[in-house]
Design a protein around this motif. Structure first.
Motif, mmCIF file in Angstrom:
data_model
loop_
_atom_site.group_PDB
_atom_site.id
_atom_site.type_symbol
_atom_site.label_atom_id
_atom_site.label_comp_id
_atom_site.label_asym_id
_atom_site.label_seq_id
_atom_site.Cartn_x
_atom_site.Cartn_y
_atom_site.Cartn_z
ATOM 1 N N UNK A 278 0.836 -1.202 0.000
ATOM 2 C CA UNK A 278 0.000 0.000 0.000
ATOM 3 C C UNK A 278 0.870 1.252 0.000
ATOM 4 N N UNK A 279 1.913 1.265 0.843
ATOM 5 C CA UNK A 279 2.795 2.428 0.903
ATOM 6 C C UNK A 279 3.632 2.573 -0.362
ATOM 7 N N UNK A 280 4.025 1.443 -0.956
ATOM 8 C CA UNK A 280 4.795 1.507 -2.204
ATOM 9 C C UNK A 280 3.962 2.142 -3.317
ATOM 10 N N UNK A 281 2.677 1.762 -3.393
ATOM 11 C CA UNK A 281 1.784 2.353 -4.389
ATOM 12 C C UNK A 281 1.572 3.839 -4.097
ATOM 13 N N UNK A 282 1.436 4.176 -2.811
ATOM 14 C CA UNK A 282 1.233 5.583 -2.440
ATOM 15 C C UNK A 282 2.441 6.428 -2.859
ATOM 16 N N UNK A 283 3.647 5.926 -2.640
ATOM 17 C CA UNK A 283 4.848 6.671 -3.034
ATOM 18 C C UNK A 283 4.906 6.855 -4.545
ATOM 19 N N UNK A 284 4.502 5.831 -5.272
ATOM 20 C CA UNK A 284 4.480 5.930 -6.737
ATOM 21 C C UNK A 284 3.483 6.987 -7.174
ATOM 22 N N UNK A 285 2.324 7.035 -6.512
ATOM 23 C CA UNK A 285 1.324 8.049 -6.815
ATOM 24 C C UNK A 285 1.874 9.448 -6.552
ATOM 25 N N UNK B 249 5.921 9.880 9.306
ATOM 26 C CA UNK B 249 6.390 11.266 9.240
ATOM 27 C C UNK B 249 6.481 11.750 7.799
ATOM 28 N N UNK B 250 6.932 10.852 6.905
ATOM 29 C CA UNK B 250 7.034 11.235 5.493
ATOM 30 C C UNK B 250 5.648 11.531 4.913
ATOM 31 N N UNK B 251 4.670 10.679 5.214
ATOM 32 C CA UNK B 251 3.306 10.911 4.723
ATOM 33 C C UNK B 251 2.775 12.235 5.271
ATOM 34 N N UNK B 252 3.060 12.518 6.536
ATOM 35 C CA UNK B 252 2.622 13.784 7.145
ATOM 36 C C UNK B 252 3.254 14.968 6.417
ATOM 37 N N UNK B 253 4.550 14.870 6.117
ATOM 38 C CA UNK B 253 5.214 15.963 5.367
ATOM 39 C C UNK B 253 4.600 16.116 3.985
ATOM 40 N N UNK B 254 4.267 14.992 3.358
ATOM 41 C CA UNK B 254 3.637 15.055 2.036
ATOM 42 C C UNK B 254 2.295 15.776 2.110
ATOM 43 N N UNK B 255 1.508 15.468 3.150
ATOM 44 C CA UNK B 255 0.217 16.139 3.330
ATOM 45 C C UNK B 255 0.431 17.642 3.478
ATOM 46 N N UNK B 256 1.426 18.022 4.280
ATOM 47 C CA UNK B 256 1.722 19.450 4.456
ATOM 48 C C UNK B 256 2.134 20.095 3.140
ATOM 49 N N UNK B 257 2.869 19.347 2.305
ATOM 50 C CA UNK B 257 3.338 19.902 1.031
ATOM 51 C C UNK B 257 2.201 20.196 0.063
ATOM 52 N N UNK B 258 1.069 19.511 0.249
ATOM 53 C CA UNK B 258 -0.081 19.748 -0.631
ATOM 54 C C UNK B 258 -0.738 21.092 -0.341
ATOM 55 N N UNK B 259 -0.473 21.635 0.843
ATOM 56 C CA UNK B 259 -1.042 22.926 1.196
ATOM 57 C C UNK B 259 -2.528 22.882 1.487
ATOM 58 N N UNK B 260 -3.025 21.700 1.809
ATOM 59 C CA UNK B 260 -4.448 21.565 2.083
ATOM 60 C C UNK B 260 -4.709 21.729 3.573
ATOM 61 N N UNK B 261 -5.919 22.104 3.905
ATOM 62 C CA UNK B 261 -6.310 22.203 5.304
ATOM 63 C C UNK B 261 -6.647 20.812 5.817
ATOM 64 N N UNK B 262 -5.927 20.390 6.840
ATOM 65 C CA UNK B 262 -6.171 19.044 7.365
ATOM 66 C C UNK B 262 -7.479 19.010 8.138
ATOM 67 N N UNK B 263 -8.400 18.201 7.656
ATOM 68 C CA UNK B 263 -9.697 18.091 8.300
ATOM 69 C C UNK B 263 -9.669 17.142 9.483
#
Length: 530
Positions: A268-275, A304-318
């Motif tokens: 699942x994480x490998x596919x997410x990184x590819x995305x 932590x990497x996924x969290x940084x990726x979320x922050x990089x999107x600039x979206x408001x975390x719901x």
């Protein structure tokens, strides 16, 4: 001068409001405040607001924002002495996409009582409302009315009828509508039926339709992909994903969630990184699935990497994403980060509070977990059964016997929560870990239900910890009788014999384990480690 210019602009906009071309009217006002000013100007100036002008005001009010200015639209509608079919359709359409779709059905009934007849634009939105509400009986009645007045052959009515029946899991009716009007169907019709079969888990029927469809769009592919993912047919999902002519965030989300549900967290994480490398912006569902995979793997660095990726999107975390992050950090040992995310959340629900309490309990901060529970109650959040499992676990792992006993009493007496197996197991574990073996036995004897193996397993663990060899041996033998295929029971009895240096008995149990081929579980609960 500025006021005159503003007034002139407003008068011009009012003129465009009444333009013969509806699209001109809809594009004239950019905000609800502008429309309200125009409406007020018409009232104050004494201008007569006829049915046509009111209908235009209504159309613009429902068009300005994605959800429509419902309060203003509602007041406009009820100010019209004799609403037209257009006005009714405008309100029915708006409510069908709102958080209160039932209002569209009430308007439909009001429309019929007024003597007006619905047209082909009325029924699709009524059927959509029934679909959103999962109301199959009202939906069937509305569909029958459309059939009675000859409007059931309209492709928009057909598609929304198929979707409504499918949403209510009435695939017999959905398929009947599809087959009756097969010549009029389009890609939306096929997709709606495929989605219906996919949602109920009938992947064979969905696959047959998918192969037979004269054309497919991205929604069609995603419906089939989501169906495979939902029933954990990840190989089929992956093959279909690889065949897709195009993909969007929903496609990636289905594949990742499918791997997560199947327990294939690394994939699942490998596919997410590819995305992430593909440049597609992830949707909320995909992000939550990725965070969940990190939590299950106990991979803090990945989390932590996924969290940084979320922050990089600039979206408001719901609320949902933030709660998933709190849960992940707590489960992976990043308790400081869990607290940071938790404290930064503008709103929290019971799942958020439970996740934070669980994280504190797992990190050995039992007193902090209890303090957080007090804050939760002060915030007006009602605890549930999961809350007390987490709290009792925190007390058990931190030797807080008196606090745990008070919580168990409060759970049943104050919150009227009926104890489940896990609660009883936590209480036995709490008493047993503290060396209160006799008290644990008395608690078991007073249980209003038959003790399940997890309860006896918790007591057996306590017996081993505190050197109660004979009682631990008797309980472990009983557990093997109850669960002969549970390999952990044999291992635990073997360890008891090892602690007592009864090497022959230990060898005998090990031999029995191999002979019966009992598999040791891959995981264990917090109250029964055997």
């Amino acid at each position: 001068m500025a006021a005159t210019a503003t007034g002139g602009t407003l008068v011009k906009k009012i003129g465009l409001l009444l333009h013969p071309n509806l699209s001109v009217s809809l594009n004239t006002f950019l905000s609800s405040s502008e429309l309200r000013a125009a409406h007020a100007h018409l009232i104050v100036s004494g201008s007569a607001i006829g049915t046509f002008a009111a209908s235009r005001l209504l159309a613009v009010a429902t068009n300005i924002t994605s959800s429509g200015d419902l309060y203003h639209a509602h007041s406009i509608f009820f100010s019209i002495p004799s609403p037209t079919v257009f006005s009714y359709n405008t309100m029915i359409r708006t409510f069908s996409g709102s958080i209160n779709p039932l209002h569209s059905i009430h308007l439909y009934l009001r429309m019929l009582r007024s003597g007006l007849f619905p047209n082909r634009l009325t029924f699709p939105f009524l059927l959509r409302s029934c679909s959103n509400l999962r109301l199959v009986d009202p939906g069937r009645s509305i569909h029958c009315h459309a059939r009675k007045i000859g409007l059931d052959t309209d492709v928009y009515v057909i598609n929304n009828a198929i979707t409504m029946y499918s949403s209510c899991a009435d695939m017999v009716a959905a398929r009947l509508v599809f087959e009756e009007h097969r010549e009029a169907t389009d890609v939306v019709s096929w997709t709606a039926l495929i989605t219906g079969y996919s949602n109920i888990g009938d992947l064979d029927a969905a696959h047959q339709l998918f192969d037979a469809a004269p054309s497919r769009n991205l929604v069609t592919w995603n419906a089939m992909l989501a169906g495979y993912a939902r029933v954990r047919r990840v190989l089929d999902a992956r093959r279909l994903f690889n065949r897709m002519p195009e993909r969007n965030a929903a496609s990636w989300s289905s594949l990742v969630s499918g791997f997560v549900q199947a327990g294939l967290f690394k994939k699942a994480l490998a596919v997410f990184r590819k995305m992430a490398r593909s440049g597609i912006d992830a949707n909320e569902s995909l992000l939550v699935s990725a965070v969940s995979a990190c939590a299950q793997l106990r991979e803090l660095d990945h989390g932590r990497w996924v969290h940084r990726y979320i922050d990089s999107l600039g979206i408001e975390m719901g609320l949902i994403i933030s709660t998933a992050l709190v849960h992940m950090y707590g489960k992976c040992g990043g308790i400081k980060e869990a607290i940071q995310v938790f404290n930064a959340m503008p709103e929290r629900n019971i799942f958020t509070w439970n996740s934070m309490i669980t994280g504190l309990a797992m990190s050995g901060a039992g007193s902090q977990a209890l303090t957080l529970f007090c804050k939760m109650r002060l915030a007006g959040v009602e605890p549930n059964a999961i809350t007390f499992i987490d709290l009792l676990t925190a007390c058990s792992h931190n030797g807080l016997v008196e606090e745990g006993q008070k919580l168990f009493d409060e759970m049943t007496r104050v919150y009227r929560i009926v104890p489940e197996e896990e609660h009883y197991g936590c209480m036995v574990d709490l008493l047993g870990r503290a060396g209160l073996i006799q008290e644990a036995l008395e608690f078991i004897g007073q249980m209003p239900v038959n003790p399940h193996p997890g309860v006896w397993g918790a007591l057996s663990n306590a017996c081993r910890i505190h050197g109660e060899i004979e009682l631990g041996e008797a309980i472990s033998k009983r557990l093997i009788e109850l669960e002969p295929d549970h390999g952990g029971r044999y291992v635990h009895l073997s360890n008891i014999y090892g602690d007592a240096r009864r090497w022959e008995d230990m060898a005998m149990v090990r031999h029995l384990l191999k002979e019966r081929r009992a598999a040791k579980p891959t995981g264990s609960s917090s109250v029964d480690a055997t």
